[in-house]
Write a protein that holds these residues in place. Sequence first.
Motif, PDB file in Angstrom:
ATOM      1  N   GLY A 490    -131.420  85.826  58.018  1.00 48.89           N
ATOM      2  CA  GLY A 490    -132.852  86.048  58.249  1.00 48.89           C
ATOM      3  C   GLY A 490    -133.746  85.599  57.120  1.00 48.89           C
ATOM      4  N   GLY A 491    -133.145  85.258  55.972  1.00 52.35           N
ATOM      5  CA  GLY A 491    -133.940  84.782  54.845  1.00 52.35           C
ATOM      6  C   GLY A 491    -134.561  85.891  54.012  1.00 52.35           C
ATOM      7  N   GLU A 492    -134.263  87.167  54.317  1.00 50.71           N
ATOM      8  CA  GLU A 492    -134.863  88.246  53.542  1.00 50.71           C
ATOM      9  C   GLU A 492    -134.033  88.522  52.284  1.00 50.71           C
ATOM     10  N   VAL A 493    -134.690  89.109  51.282  1.00 46.84           N
ATOM     11  CA  VAL A 493    -134.038  89.474  50.024  1.00 46.84           C
ATOM     12  C   VAL A 493    -133.298  90.789  50.234  1.00 46.84           C
ATOM     13  N   GLY A 666    -120.682  85.952  49.430  1.00 42.62           N
ATOM     14  CA  GLY A 666    -121.850  85.417  48.745  1.00 42.62           C
ATOM     15  C   GLY A 666    -121.511  84.140  48.012  1.00 42.62           C
ATOM     16  N   VAL A 667    -122.537  83.318  47.804  1.00 46.54           N
ATOM     17  CA  VAL A 667    -122.382  82.054  47.089  1.00 46.54           C
ATOM     18  C   VAL A 667    -123.512  81.958  46.073  1.00 46.54           C
ATOM     19  N   ALA A 668    -123.183  81.638  44.846  1.00 47.71           N
ATOM     20  CA  ALA A 668    -124.189  81.485  43.788  1.00 47.71           C
ATOM     21  C   ALA A 668    -124.396  80.009  43.482  1.00 47.71           C
ATOM     22  N   GLY A 669    -125.536  79.691  42.876  1.00 46.42           N
ATOM     23  CA  GLY A 669    -125.803  78.324  42.432  1.00 46.42           C
ATOM     24  C   GLY A 669    -126.292  77.408  43.526  1.00 46.42           C
ATOM     25  N   VAL A 670    -126.824  77.929  44.613  1.00 47.33           N
ATOM     26  CA  VAL A 670    -127.332  77.086  45.700  1.00 47.33           C
ATOM     27  C   VAL A 670    -128.636  76.448  45.241  1.00 47.33           C
ATOM     28  N   SER A 672    -130.532  73.947  47.013  1.00 50.57           N
ATOM     29  CA  SER A 672    -131.492  73.447  48.008  1.00 50.57           C
ATOM     30  C   SER A 672    -131.306  74.188  49.326  1.00 50.57           C
ATOM     31  N   ARG A 673    -132.291  74.059  50.170  1.00 52.92           N
ATOM     32  CA  ARG A 673    -132.205  74.670  51.502  1.00 52.92           C
ATOM     33  C   ARG A 673    -131.099  74.026  52.319  1.00 52.92           C
ATOM     34  N   GLU A 674    -130.861  72.722  52.074  1.00 51.59           N
ATOM     35  CA  GLU A 674    -129.790  72.026  52.802  1.00 51.59           C
ATOM     36  C   GLU A 674    -128.433  72.639  52.457  1.00 51.59           C
ATOM     37  N   GLN A 675    -128.226  72.901  51.177  1.00 53.96           N
ATOM     38  CA  GLN A 675    -126.972  73.544  50.787  1.00 53.96           C
ATOM     39  C   GLN A 675    -126.856  74.930  51.414  1.00 53.96           C
ATOM     40  N   ALA A 676    -127.960  75.659  51.462  1.00 53.78           N
ATOM     41  CA  ALA A 676    -127.938  76.981  52.084  1.00 53.78           C
ATOM     42  C   ALA A 676    -127.531  76.883  53.553  1.00 53.78           C
ATOM     43  N   ALA A 684    -120.925  81.863  55.377  1.00 56.30           N
ATOM     44  CA  ALA A 684    -121.357  82.679  54.238  1.00 56.30           C
ATOM     45  C   ALA A 684    -122.490  83.602  54.671  1.00 56.30           C
ATOM     46  N   ASP A 685    -122.605  84.774  54.004  1.00 51.83           N
ATOM     47  CA  ASP A 685    -123.593  85.770  54.395  1.00 51.83           C
ATOM     48  C   ASP A 685    -124.852  85.754  53.517  1.00 51.83           C
ATOM     49  N   ARG A 686    -124.696  85.518  52.218  1.00 45.28           N
ATOM     50  CA  ARG A 686    -125.864  85.538  51.338  1.00 45.28           C
ATOM     51  C   ARG A 686    -125.686  84.495  50.245  1.00 45.28           C
ATOM     52  N   VAL A 687    -126.800  84.060  49.701  1.00 42.42           N
ATOM     53  CA  VAL A 687    -126.777  83.027  48.673  1.00 42.42           C
ATOM     54  C   VAL A 687    -127.784  83.382  47.585  1.00 42.42           C
TER      55      VAL A 687
END
Length: 702
Positions: A490-493, A666-670, A672-676, A684-687
């Motif tokens: 959903g893009g929320e924090v 979770g994934v760290a170091g994303v 760009s939006r394309e990578q997300a 993956a669930d969160r970035v």
Amino acid sequence: MTAPHPHGDAPRTKPSAERAARRLGALARKWGYLISATAYLPHTPEEIERELGLLAGRLFEAVASDPPGLDEAAAAGRRLVELRCVGADSLRRSLEVLGKALLREPELRGVDGLAERIVLVLGALSSGYAEMVREDIQKRQEGLSRALLKVEQETRQKQVLTRAQFEEVFAGSASGVALTELDGRVLRANAALAKTLNRTPAEIASMTLFDLVHPEDVEQLREAYRELVAGRLHRLRAGRRLVGKDGEPMWATFAASVVRDALGTPRRLITIVDDDTEVSLLQRRLSHQALHDLLTGLPNRQFFGTRLETLLRDADPARGVTLFHLDLDGFSQINGGLGHDLGDRVLRGVAAKLKTVFDAENALVARLGGDEFGVLVQNTADTPDVVTLVRRITRELAEPEYVDGEHGVGVSAAIGVVHRPPRDITPAELLRASDLTLRRVQRTGSQWGLFDRQLDRHDRHDFGLAASMAGAWENGEIEIGYRPLVRLAGGEVTGVEARLRWTRPQGVLPHETCVRLAAETGLALPLGAWLLRTAAERLVTSGIAVPLTVELTAQQAADPELVGEIRSVLDDTGLVPDRLRPGFPAATLLPDAGDAAENLKVLAEIGVPAELHGFGAAGDVTCLADLPVRTVRLAANLAARRDHPVVERSLTALIEAAHLAGAEVGVAGVESREQAAWWQERGADRVSGPAFPAPPDGLPAC
């Protein structure tokens, strides 16, 4: 001042007492003035005037008496001597002033034969004066004679005592003593010197002092004695070699001085000889111990560093030197498993093997401390290349050695090599270069490595940062920032992660660098605890109700105090346990890795959900089946290579395994939006990362 008339019984008329006193006073003052100029008088002027006034009165009475009072006049003369009026002209001046005064005295003008009377009285005065002077001189001479006799007696006693003392010291001294002529001929030698030289005193007395000294030292000692006799040296002290009867040289200390007569003329030489053979041996032994390792017998770091300068200077300019810096692998396990005694035997074995490897080379092998060794080779045309020497070292060390007859122990070592450094390099710089090379070899897991100037500059820069980190933290240069954790669906924090940043004039150092430097300097635990507490306090103060993720270092994860520290943070800040998410490094949760897994379980029991960071890089998939983990973060090295087909399939399998265990991924170091979007497609669930830089309002970004 009246007296009977010499030719009849009629009394004379007395002058007034007042006039008589004035005349006597005037006479005493004049007499005192004149006589004071002839001698030193140990009295005040008033005392002299009073005494002379009394004497003058007696002399007037003596002249007026019939017959004249010669005894009184003689007593007056003696009194003058007692008053110390004994100058060369004292008597003459006295006679002059008294003769004139007596002749002019009005009271005496009527006396018959006045002049003769005055002559008699003054003669008696002179006689008494002379007699008293003679007696005084005689007394003084007698006193001087007695004093001289006493001094002579005392001097003789002192001479006897001094002679006895000298003989006692000469005979009883533990040091050798020789009394010689100025040219060195021995007059006397004591028993101690005879014993030292294995000769008799009579034999020594037939020789010169220089016959007892090693031929190579004779001329130096002879010159020193000449300087001593000439007065250019007050006392001689020098170390020289003696030669005994058997011809064996021995070290001795010579202490010599000149015996002079009363006029200061040199007459004899006295020399004290101390046998320093044992002392010299002890000094050499102590010096060797100070510069060598007691366990292996090899030179120690101090000796190695001192010799480096000479070896660098003397090396062949075309071939230079090569320094091998070794650190044994796993030596603590040898000590722990076999005991320190066997560990010491292993170290002695390593020392012997290194000496064997470099036996044919011009090399210095040293133990630098602990399980570190150093070898400096002065290269020649026949010196093997570095690779060959490294292979010989590793092969020799790997050869099992049965240190206790039962356990065959072979060792390996990480080796940092500095090959042909500049000739002008200092020993300290050379050792530092080898140490940095060795640490880099250990850090990369290699067996050996060559010094690389560019990597060396990088390492020195890193070490400089690490050394200054504590001060930067204290000065507020290290701060805390937050980055948002964003749900892909959903893009929320859904949370924030607290991270370190070090703001320097040259730029900002990221969290990963800060953590690495802290681990190298021992700051991992205190800095990690500060990050955990401060991040929680600021989040609670901001009023933002999102979970807080704090990545733990390996030291923190296994710290027995971790649970207590987290309890304290929760109690002090009021943060709800469910909102704190400590991130455990996956490598710390492997079987037999330590207390980290137990800490994670206890935290789960008190309601603190833990995360697993670095998932997939250490064979840690099975941890999900054994530990209560809600969230995993994929390993950064895998995420960075996601485009590789094999890695992509592995990532997909890891994500599925995590979901199967009920954990979010979770994934760290994303960036760009394309990578997300790519990660969302893989499940993956969160970035988090640069693509999502802004944390919630009220929190500083990292």
